[in-house]
Design a protein around this motif. Structure first.
Motif, mmCIF file in Angstrom:
data_model
loop_
_atom_site.group_PDB
_atom_site.id
_atom_site.type_symbol
_atom_site.label_atom_id
_atom_site.label_comp_id
_atom_site.label_asym_id
_atom_site.label_seq_id
_atom_site.Cartn_x
_atom_site.Cartn_y
_atom_site.Cartn_z
ATOM 1 N N SER A 179 0.839 -1.213 0.000
ATOM 2 C CA SER A 179 0.000 0.000 0.000
ATOM 3 C C SER A 179 0.867 1.255 0.000
ATOM 4 O O SER A 179 0.506 2.260 -0.641
ATOM 5 N N SER A 206 -7.881 2.524 -7.684
ATOM 6 C CA SER A 206 -8.676 1.321 -7.454
ATOM 7 C C SER A 206 -7.876 0.261 -6.684
ATOM 8 O O SER A 206 -8.387 -0.368 -5.749
ATOM 9 N N ARG A 208 -5.326 0.847 -4.721
ATOM 10 C CA ARG A 208 -5.119 1.309 -3.353
ATOM 11 C C ARG A 208 -6.354 1.062 -2.488
ATOM 12 O O ARG A 208 -6.263 0.644 -1.329
ATOM 13 N N ALA A 209 -7.525 1.335 -3.055
ATOM 14 C CA ALA A 209 -8.771 1.122 -2.308
ATOM 15 C C ALA A 209 -8.941 -0.348 -1.935
ATOM 16 O O ALA A 209 -9.365 -0.694 -0.813
ATOM 17 N N THR A 210 -8.605 -1.222 -2.878
ATOM 18 C CA THR A 210 -8.728 -2.670 -2.611
ATOM 19 C C THR A 210 -7.777 -3.104 -1.497
ATOM 20 O O THR A 210 -8.168 -3.834 -0.572
ATOM 21 N N GLU A 212 -6.322 -1.226 0.824
ATOM 22 C CA GLU A 212 -6.655 -0.612 2.108
ATOM 23 C C GLU A 212 -7.866 -1.278 2.751
ATOM 24 O O GLU A 212 -7.917 -1.437 3.969
ATOM 25 N N ALA A 213 -8.834 -1.664 1.932
ATOM 26 C CA ALA A 213 -10.001 -2.389 2.476
ATOM 27 C C ALA A 213 -9.557 -3.731 3.059
ATOM 28 O O ALA A 213 -10.019 -4.149 4.137
ATOM 29 N N TRP A 214 -8.654 -4.401 2.341
ATOM 30 C CA TRP A 214 -8.141 -5.688 2.852
ATOM 31 C C TRP A 214 -7.378 -5.482 4.147
ATOM 32 O O TRP A 214 -7.521 -6.268 5.096
ATOM 33 N N THR A 216 -7.770 -3.160 6.375
ATOM 34 C CA THR A 216 -8.709 -2.868 7.468
ATOM 35 C C THR A 216 -9.328 -4.150 8.000
ATOM 36 O O THR A 216 -9.405 -4.375 9.215
ATOM 37 N N ARG A 217 -9.801 -4.996 7.063
ATOM 38 C CA ARG A 217 -10.400 -6.272 7.493
ATOM 39 C C ARG A 217 -9.374 -7.145 8.212
ATOM 40 O O ARG A 217 -9.659 -7.749 9.248
ATOM 41 N N GLU A 218 -8.163 -7.223 7.652
ATOM 42 C CA GLU A 218 -7.153 -8.098 8.221
ATOM 43 C C GLU A 218 -6.664 -7.593 9.577
ATOM 44 O O GLU A 218 -6.335 -8.396 10.451
ATOM 45 N N ASN A 220 -8.515 -6.150 11.810
ATOM 46 C CA ASN A 220 -9.537 -6.623 12.758
ATOM 47 C C ASN A 220 -9.369 -8.119 13.029
ATOM 48 O O ASN A 220 -9.543 -8.580 14.163
#
Length: 508
Positions: A179, A206, A208-210, A212-214, A216-218, A220
């Motif tokens: 990232s 696109s 970067r968004a993918t 960063e979303a991963w 965030t989930r990871e 948690n």
């Protein structure tokens, strides 16, 4: 009668317990078709704690697989064909499971046979009160051994979870670096012509968004893994405390009480081998869990994620330190007591032993033990953890000894062979109190470190009450004093020698 034949006759809860011993790790069909062979092998001859025994375990594994293959080959008929396939499958499965760790197979089979025998014995003795009383000691030992097996499984489970957490965290860090790389590329677009920037920017945004979303989930998920691991460690430490209480506050104290009564002519207190083996298992399990907690803390520091995990790890580290401190200080004991009637200018001996010295590698830097004679009042003050001046009530010659490690027995002990009480300093006596009623004790103390000086322990332990005489004519009255204190003092007044050792440790 063969154990397996009797095991098949179990009923109710005992039968369910027996059936629960089996699964993919060791199918019950293997137990059934190889029952005679399994019960004829010398499983107990293999020391599971000795890696050098792995060769013996490997031979047993190979023999078991060969027996299964032979049994499969001799099956005939339609039903025999299906059984032949099943037994062949089990042979391959066991080889795949235990080929790299044959000692685990031995551990598994020993546990199965041991538990089956216990269930059979309990079922047999349930209708016999006398038999139940005779077997109570072995049942207690079985409970202790079962608790150790549960601790081993819990520790292995947290080890696997810790490795999984480390693997996931390492992959997370790689993705985080990705990232950062994408962000650097986006920043560098500012130097490009607008046409080139418009061509490349959407794809990078696109991506970067993918990522960063991963992330965030990871993040948690990693936090949940950390909390789950901490909760499992809490469960392990609770069981460790319970097991340590049984061994130190029950079994070891009973041994010390028997040692005291042996001074009055009672039966011998018995050896320390079983107690040492239990204490060493405790030490090994505690240290494994301590290392796991420290690795979990290192992972948290490597990748800080906001949440309660930092506080939980601090609590776990504090708890495990308290547990190992209690174990080490309580297992510093007097194996051979000094004479309870002690004559000045006369040679006497004593032996001090650390039951966990071998497992914690204390012998790598052998500690020195010092013996001092102190009064009853000083002993009471020490037991209350009161600050007292470091004064002795006499002078003992040859009162320093280095602890020696004996490879054959695995014991770490200090043998004071030539001590002699040169002089004694008595308290002011009032009334008709005789010198033969004044009690002293020998204080043994030492300091040593474990875990590459991570923890330093100051340990002390007191001997049984000692009466000092200067002439043989005082021997009978002095003996009467210690006999009374050993046997009857508890019912009338508090015996000044408690069975607790002193506990103190600190971090370097």
């Amino acid at each position: 009668m063969a154990v397996w034949i009797q095991a098949q006759q179990l009923q109710g809860d005992a039968l369910h317990q027996m059936q629960s011993l089996y699964g993919q790790h060791f199918p019950i069909e293997v137990r059934h078709y190889l029952s005679q062979w399994l019960e004829s092998q010398l499983w107990d001859a293999i020391d599971l704690e000795n890696p050098q025994e792995e060769f013996k375990a490997k031979r047993l594994l190979d023999s078991l697989i060969l027996e299964l293959q032979n049994k499969a080959e001799h099956q005939v008929g339609e039903d025999g064909f299906l059984l032949k396939i099943k037994l062949g499958h089990y042979a391959n499965q066991l080889k795949s499971t235990y080929d790299r760790c044959p000692l685990e197979l031995v551990r598994c089979i020993k546990h199965i046979l041991y538990t089956e025998q216990r269930l059979i014995r309990e079922a047999t003795n349930s209708s016999s009160p006398v038999g139940g009383m005779m077997d109570s000691m072995s049942q207690k030992y079985q409970q202790i051994n079962q608790a150790f097996e549960e601790l081993r499984l819990l520790t292995q489970d947290t080890e696997n979870d810790l490795r999984k957490l480390q693997h996931n965290q390492e992959y997370f860090i790689i993705q985080y670096q990705e990232s950062l790389r994408i962000q650097a590329q986006l920043t560098s677009l500012a130097t490009l012509p607008p046409a080139d920037r418009q061509l490349r920017e959407p794809a990078l945004l696109s991506k970067r968004a993918t990522v960063e979303a991963w992330l965030t989930r990871e993040a948690n998920t990693l936090q949940k893994y950390r909390l789950d691991l901490a909760e499992k460690h809490q469960k392990t430490l609770q069981l460790l405390r319970k097991q340590q209480t049984v061994i130190l506050d029950d079994e070891l104290i009973q041994w010390k009480r028997r040692q005291q009564l042996a001074g009055n002519g009672g039966p011998p207190e018995g050896g320390l081998d079983i107690l040492q083996s239990w204490c060493e298992k405790l030490a090994e399990t505690i240290w494994q869990n301590r290392q796991q907690i420290r690795r979990a803390e290192h992972l948290r520091q490597q990748l800080p994620i906001p949440g309660p995990i930092e506080e939980l790890l601090n609590e776990l580290n504090s708890t495990i330190t308290d547990i190992i401190s209690a174990l080490v200080t309580s297992t510093f004991i007097i194996e051979k007591q000094p004479p309870q009637v002690l004559k000045t200018q006369t040679k006497f001996a004593a032996t001090v032993r650390l039951l966990v010295g071998g497992k914690l590698n204390v012998h790598m830097n052998p500690p020195q033990v010092k013996a001092t004679i102190i009064s009853e009042q000083q002993a009471k003050a020490l037991l209350k953890n009161e600050n007292t001046r470091n004064e002795s009530s006499g002078e003992i010659l040859n009162n320093n000894c280095v602890m020696e490690y004996h490879q054959t027995t695995g014991t770490l002990s200090a043998h004071f062979r030539n001590m002699s009480l040169k002089r004694i300093k008595r308290s002011d006596r009032r009334g008709a109190e005789s010198v033969t009623e004044e009690k002293f004790t020998i204080l043994f103390e030492s300091q040593f470190s474990v875990g590459s000086n991570e923890l330093v322990f100051q340990v002390k332990t007191l001997s049984l009450p000692v009466v000092v005489i200067v002439h043989g004519s005082q021997d009978n009255n002095a003996t009467a004093t210690v006999l009374w204190d050993n046997a009857f003092a508890e019912a009338v007044r508090k015996r000044f020698i408690y069975f607790r050792n002193f506990e103190h440790c600190y971090f370097i």
